[in-house]
Structure formats: C-alpha cells, structure tokens
Design an enzyme around this catalytic site. Structure first.
Site, PDB file in Angstrom:
ATOM      1  N   ARG A 228      13.659  54.793 -19.060  1.00 12.45           N
ATOM      2  CA  ARG A 228      12.811  54.118 -20.040  1.00 12.45           C
ATOM      3  C   ARG A 228      11.810  53.223 -19.312  1.00 12.45           C
ATOM      4  NH1 ARG A 228      13.611  57.570 -23.020  1.00 12.45           N
ATOM      5  NH2 ARG A 228      14.458  57.532 -25.131  1.00 12.45           N
ATOM      6  N   HIS A 276       6.244  61.906 -20.699  1.00 11.74           N
ATOM      7  CA  HIS A 276       7.603  61.903 -21.272  1.00 11.74           C
ATOM      8  C   HIS A 276       8.094  63.332 -21.559  1.00 11.74           C
ATOM      9  CE1 HIS A 276      10.596  59.197 -23.591  1.00 11.74           C
ATOM     10  NE2 HIS A 276      11.193  60.304 -23.199  1.00 11.74           N
TER      11      HIS A 276
END
Ligand code: NDP
Length: 312
Positions: A228, A276
């Site tokens: 993250r 991502h």
C-alpha cells in the site's frame, strides 16, 4: 436471505458476471446486482471491491458481512458509516500471490540486468555495455510475510537470492532469517540490495518507511512497493533518491490513486510506476463467497475475516 453484488469496478468484472460465477454454488439464494434502489431487507452479505457509502448501507438494514473482492480493506475499516457489528472478510488468492511474486522477480531482474537503461539507450542508438549483477551476491528483504510476501520470498529464494523477512510476529519455522519490531526493520532494510514492501495499510504501517527509516537503507539499494502507498513517506522517498541513498524505486501503489498527473513521481528518472496492477486475478478465491455465505448463516467462523482492531 440474499446477497448484494456492487463491485463498482467494471474493469475488473461486471456485477452480473460475478453473479453468474457464484450462483451455481448458491441455489435458491437471491442475488441482487448494482447499487440498491430500495431497502433490501433480505440482504445479509454484500460483495464489493470499493467501499460502501452511507446511502447504500442505509438500504441494507440486515447486513452482517461485507466480503471484499481482493485483499486490502483499509477503506472499509476507515469508513465511519460502517456499523461496528458488520464483519469484514477479504480474499486470499494464490493465483494473485503468484502474479505478485512474478512482478517482483521481473522488477528485480530488470535492475540486475539494466534492462531499462538498454531500452533508453536504444532510442539514442547508444552501444554501452554494463556488467550484469550476480544473483548469488544479492539479497532481498521482504516486509510483510503473509500469503503474498511468502510467495515473493519463495520465488526469489528459488532464483538464488538471499532472502530476509520482516513481519509483526517472528516466524521461527521459516528457512530464512526474519525479524519483527523497529530494530528488526532497520536490520532488514540496511542489509538488503532490494527491499520489497507488501504490507497492508493499518494504523501501524502508515508512514512506516519514514525519511529516517529510508535513510537507513543500504546505499544504492532499490525499493519495490506492491503493498500500500501509505506505507512510504513520498517526500522522504524523493529525498533519499536524490541523496543517492536509494538507487531506484518501483511503485505499484500510491497514497493517491490514480496517481495525479502533477505528481513528481511520474517524471522522476529513478522511479518506475505501474498503475496498481502487480496482482489482478483472484478467480481461484471466488469460492470464498459461497463458502462464507453458508458459514455466515450457520454462525460458523468465517474465512479470512479481518481483525478490525489489528487492521488486517
Ligand atoms: P496478509 O494479511 O496475509 O499478510 C500481511 C503481512 O503483513 C503479515 O505478515 C503481517 O504480519 C504483516 N504486518 C501487518 N501489520 C504489520 C506491522 N504493523 N508490522 C509488521 N508487519 C505487519 O496479507 P497479504 O499477503 O494477502 O496481502 C498484503 C497486502 O498486499 C494487502 O493488505 C494489500 O494491501 C496488498 N495487495 C496489493 C495488491 C496489488 O495489486 N498491488 C494486490 C493484493 C494485495 P504477521 O504475519 O505477523 O501477521
């Protein structure tokens, strides 16, 4: 009793496609797709990728479980509209873990063999040879030793790299040295040529790789982040790259996604950006949905339930 599917992410899958996949395992269960237009009293389980906002939650008065498609649940946990009695489960996909391990291996090898430099040199018609780095001389530290971190550790170890690990709890059963705590973190980042973070976002991991920790990295090392974005202090990262402490960074996750066009990471010569995508496919974990539905109605322990206090 029924289920709501509201993924809000057509690029991953249409709600109706997921319904088709799971409905054969859920005979007789009513499955509604999309944002509810009226109050759905029968819905006890909602399936989503993104968060569920106040208006949706209001229409699901008997909701008992949110099943996240994918792994990260930080948005759901930080949603102040979410009643505390609602359980949250995530998915744990071996297919996705393998994909992420492939991504990390590909990135590490790209640095080992100067692949991007040769790509850039080609456009300049420049013939410049560089000695490849030797795998057995290089070490990789992995921050986060869950399903994904362990898959990354295994692929890199099998490839010949020396692997170290760091997690909340020490794991004496592993065949590589692993650590916990702040001193353990400093130990693993200061001795590795590559540091791969695959940590979840929690109160403890936010800004964990602060400027002072980033300054402890081995000179010239590379940071790869697939966990993250909030784990890394972004300004600190730019600082240590310009100070030459870090040799490069590959980032798949960011504090703000999509990464804003004006963000300095886009044009930084030592930063590689992917949007991502290091892990995508979780088809093998879709069976968690029917299994958790039946566990829920039988009041049995759920699969991959989030410890809401711990945050993952
Ligand atoms: P797991 O829950 O299986 O593992 C999490 C790991 O992080 C565990 O080893 C845990 O330690 C460690 N950890 C958690 N908090 C801390 C802390 N405060 N200090 C040290 N270690 C800590 O998760 P997964 O491996 O399945 O996934 C990890 C994360 O990867 C997800 O939460 C998600 O954010 C991200 N992800 C990113 C994707 C992408 O496409 N980029 C795709 C999928 C996931 P311990 O073992 O001691 O519990």
């Amino acid at each position: 009793m029924g289920i709501l599917i509201d993924l809000k992410d057509k690029s991953w899958m249409e709600d109706s496609d997921l319904k088709q996949i799971i409905s054969s395992d859920l005979p007789g269960v009513s499955i509604t797709c999309g944002e509810p237009k009226k109050i759905l009293k029968d819905v006890i389980m909602a399936i989503g990728i993104k968060d569920f906002d106040k208006n949706i939650l209001k229409k699901l008065p008997n909701l008992r479980l949110i099943q996240k498609v994918g792994a990260g649940v930080e948005n759901m946990l930080s949603n102040s509209n979410m009643p505390k009695h609602i359980k949250i489960c995530r998915m744990s996909s071996e297919m996705q873990a393998k994909e992420m391990a492939e991504y990390c291996l590909a990135e590490v090898l790209a640095y080992q063999r100067n692949i991007r430099e040769y790509f850039n040199n080609q456009s300049l018609k420049m013939w410049k040879q560089r000695q490849p780095l030797i795998v057995k001389d290089k070490s990789v530290s992995i921050l986060g030793l869950g399903l994904i971190g362990m898959e990354i550790a295994q692929i890199l170890q099998n490839f010949g790299f020396t692997v170290f690990g760091w997690s909340r709890t020490v794991k004496p059963q592993l065949n590589f040295k692993n650590y916990s705590g702040i001193n353990g973190l400093i130990a693993v980042v200061s001795k590795a040529d590559y540091v791969i973070s695959v940590l979840p976002e929690t109160n403890e991991t936010k800004n964990l790789l602060s400027l002072s920790i980033l300054r402890k990295f081995k000179p010239g090392s590379v940071l790869i982040n697939v966990g993250r974005g909030s784990v890394i202090n972004e300004e600190g990262l730019i600082k240590v790259l310009s100070e030459g402490i870090l040799g490069g960074a590959t980032l798949d996750v960011f504090q703000q996604e999509p990464l804003p066009k004006e963000h300095p990471f886009w044009t930084h010569p030592k930063i590689v950006i992917t949007p991502h995508v290091s892990g995508w496919n979780v088809e093998d974990a879709i069976e968690t949905i029917p299994l958790n539905y039946y566990r829920l109605i039988k009041n049995e322990p759920l699969l991959f339930e989030i410890d809401q206090k711990r945050g993952y």
